[in-house]
Scaffold this active site. Structure first.
Site, short mmCIF file in Angstrom:
data_model
loop_
_atom_site.label_atom_id
_atom_site.label_comp_id
_atom_site.label_asym_id
_atom_site.label_seq_id
_atom_site.Cartn_x
_atom_site.Cartn_y
_atom_site.Cartn_z
N HIS A 152 0.87 -1.47 -0.02
CA HIS A 152 -0.08 -0.14 0.00
C HIS A 152 1.04 1.13 -0.14
O HIS A 152 1.66 1.63 1.09
CB HIS A 152 -0.69 -0.01 1.34
N THR B 143 -6.70 23.95 -51.56
CA THR B 143 -7.99 23.43 -51.04
C THR B 143 -7.79 21.65 -51.69
O THR B 143 -7.72 21.84 -52.98
CB THR B 143 -9.33 24.00 -51.32
N HIS B 144 -8.20 20.97 -50.74
CA HIS B 144 -8.05 19.44 -51.35
C HIS B 144 -6.49 19.12 -51.93
O HIS B 144 -6.48 18.33 -52.53
CB HIS B 144 -9.09 19.03 -52.53
N SER C 122 20.09 8.14 -42.82
CA SER C 122 21.39 7.16 -42.55
C SER C 122 21.87 6.73 -43.79
O SER C 122 23.03 6.39 -44.00
CB SER C 122 20.98 5.99 -41.83
N LYS D 166 19.17 14.28 -47.76
CA LYS D 166 17.72 14.38 -47.21
C LYS D 166 17.84 15.59 -46.15
O LYS D 166 18.87 15.44 -45.21
CB LYS D 166 17.34 13.06 -46.56
N GLU E 53 7.00 16.39 -38.13
CA GLU E 53 6.35 15.02 -38.00
C GLU E 53 6.17 14.57 -36.76
O GLU E 53 5.28 13.74 -36.34
CB GLU E 53 7.37 14.03 -38.59
#
Length: 430
Positions: A68, A141-142, A264, A269, A276
């Site tokens: 407890h 849009t879209h 890597s 990149k 993200e």
């Protein structure tokens, strides 16, 4: 929450060391109240005040023979106190008088840190909105080019969304900043209500107006609801930054340290990893809200089903949200913006983004709306197929609207009202 997604100032509020220090503070305050009621002598109170906060290791050692945590904590805390003083610790209280009152204080402090981070994000967004109020870019849009807007207007929209989240979070902070010291099943049968008032006022908390044996869990669900909505707003910002950093768009770039390595395998990149991460953490916050809602309904005056859930979702949500919002503020503050690239993308569809102004021009000249729409749509289809500018396609069909129709700033002439609203927000919040 794992250290990777934690900032020390928030994570520090949720350590076992901080929890037990908070518990000691509640117990000492309760004893002070009992002393004012004449229950505890000043000598015993002085001894209680002099007690030290037990270490997590000491509490765990006591828990091996008690199973407890609160009884283990009390044993570890009172071990260094004289027996005459130790008997008054936790006098008339039940476990969650201690736990929930201390939790209310921790939740209030955590909410304050999160609010400060959200206000930093709001400030960054409003400053970038003002900076780029006239930086023309294409609205989509879209996912498809629509009409011209400005990057400042994008930032302003996000700023108001964060502001709404701050309003919600302030209300939720008030909802959770409560405690209760009302004894078993909340009847004050073993503890004077003065003790509750004294302790909660000292901690800056309100009191549960009609307690059971715990603080009502809809309060905690409200907080995690506000946190989840704030997380979704940050996700919206992060998603926009991700989309604008795509190679074929590249209108912005998030800040990067000199140590940055995007892949890597592919040295070229420049991945939108911060953006993200903002989006990913929003999923955790939404999932934790579901668990908090499950905790609202408890059996009768209390059960323990919520406890194990809260040990995970409360610290994890507040730590992750604080990390997410702080990271978003840093991203916006250091964001690189490329106006030339925005302008180039604006003209990428060879004038098709001006189709609505061409249609309005034809209608103003007397054409029926359906006819004007079909005329411009047919010309737009040809422009899609040929790559020839819409203006030239229309001229070949005998329609010359003049060059003013193809000026992107034509769409931006009525934005003063929005700018005024943004400046009012700056004045109120800053």
């Amino acid at each position: 929450m794992i250290p990777r997604y934690s900032r020390p100032e928030m994570a520090g509020l949720w350590t076992d060391e901080a929890k037990y220090a908070s518990w000691v503070r509640v117990e000492v305050l309760a004893c002070e109240a009992q002393a004012r009621l004449g229950t505890i002598s000043e000598a015993d109170l002085a001894a209680i005040r002099a007690g030290r906060v037990p270490t997590p290791e000491e509490v765990r050692e006591q828990e091996r023979t008690r199973d407890h945590e609160i009884l283990a904590f009390l044993a570890a805390y009172t071990a260094s106190l004289p027996d005459d003083a130790a008997r008054w610790v936790h006098y008339g209280m039940t476990s969650y008088d201690l736990v929930d009152t201390a939790l209310g204080h921790t939740l209030a402090a955590s909410s304050d840190l999160l609010l400060a981070a959200a206000q930093r994000l709001l400030r960054a967004l409003t400053e970038r909105a003002v900076e780029h109020w006239d930086t023309v870019c294409v609205a989509r849009t879209h996912g498809i080019h629509a009409e011209p807007t400005t990057f400042g207007q994008k930032m302003a929209g996000f700023a108001f969304a964060v502001h709404r989240s701050i309003v919600r979070l302030r209300a939720a902070r008030a909802a959770v900043a409560v405690g209760t010291i009302s004894g078993p099943v909340g009847t004050y049968g073993s503890v004077d209500p003065f003790v509750e008032t004294y302790v909660c006022e000292a901690l800056g908390l309100g009191v549960e107006p009609v307690p059971t044996q715990v603080v009502a869990r809809d309060r905690h669900a409200e907080l995690l609801g506000a946190v989840a909505v704030l997380g979704a707003v940050v996700e919206q910002i992060g998603l926009e930054m991700r989309l604008l950093q795509r190679t074929e768009v590249r209108e912005v770039e998030e800040p990067r340290s000199s140590a940055y390595q995007g892949s890597s395998a592919m040295p070229h990149k420049r991945n939108p990893t911060t953006s993200e991460r903002l989006c990913g953490l929003a999923r955790v916050l939404r999932a934790n809200l579901g668990a908090a809602l499950e905790d609202v309904a408890l059996w009768h005056e209390r059960d323990l089903a919520h406890s194990s859930v809260e040990r995970v979702v409360l610290p994890d949500s507040l730590i992750a949200a604080h990390y997410q919002v702080t990271s978003a503020a840093e991203l916006i503050e250091g964001l690189r913006v490329f106006p030339d690239r925005m302008r180039a993308n604006l003209e990428q569809t060879d004038g098709l983004i001006y189709s609505s102004t061409v249609m309005l021009h034809l209608m103003a000249a007397g054409s029926e709306r359906e006819k004007a729409y079909r005329t411009v749509q047919d010309a737009a289809t040809e422009t899609w197929e040929t790559g020839r500018h819409l203006r030239e396609t229309l001229r070949e069909r005998g329609i010359d609207t003049g060059d003013d129709v193809y000026d992107p700033t034509r769409f931006l002439r009525s934005r003063d009202a929005m700018r005024q609203r943004l400046e009012e927000l700056l004045h109120v919040e800053m």
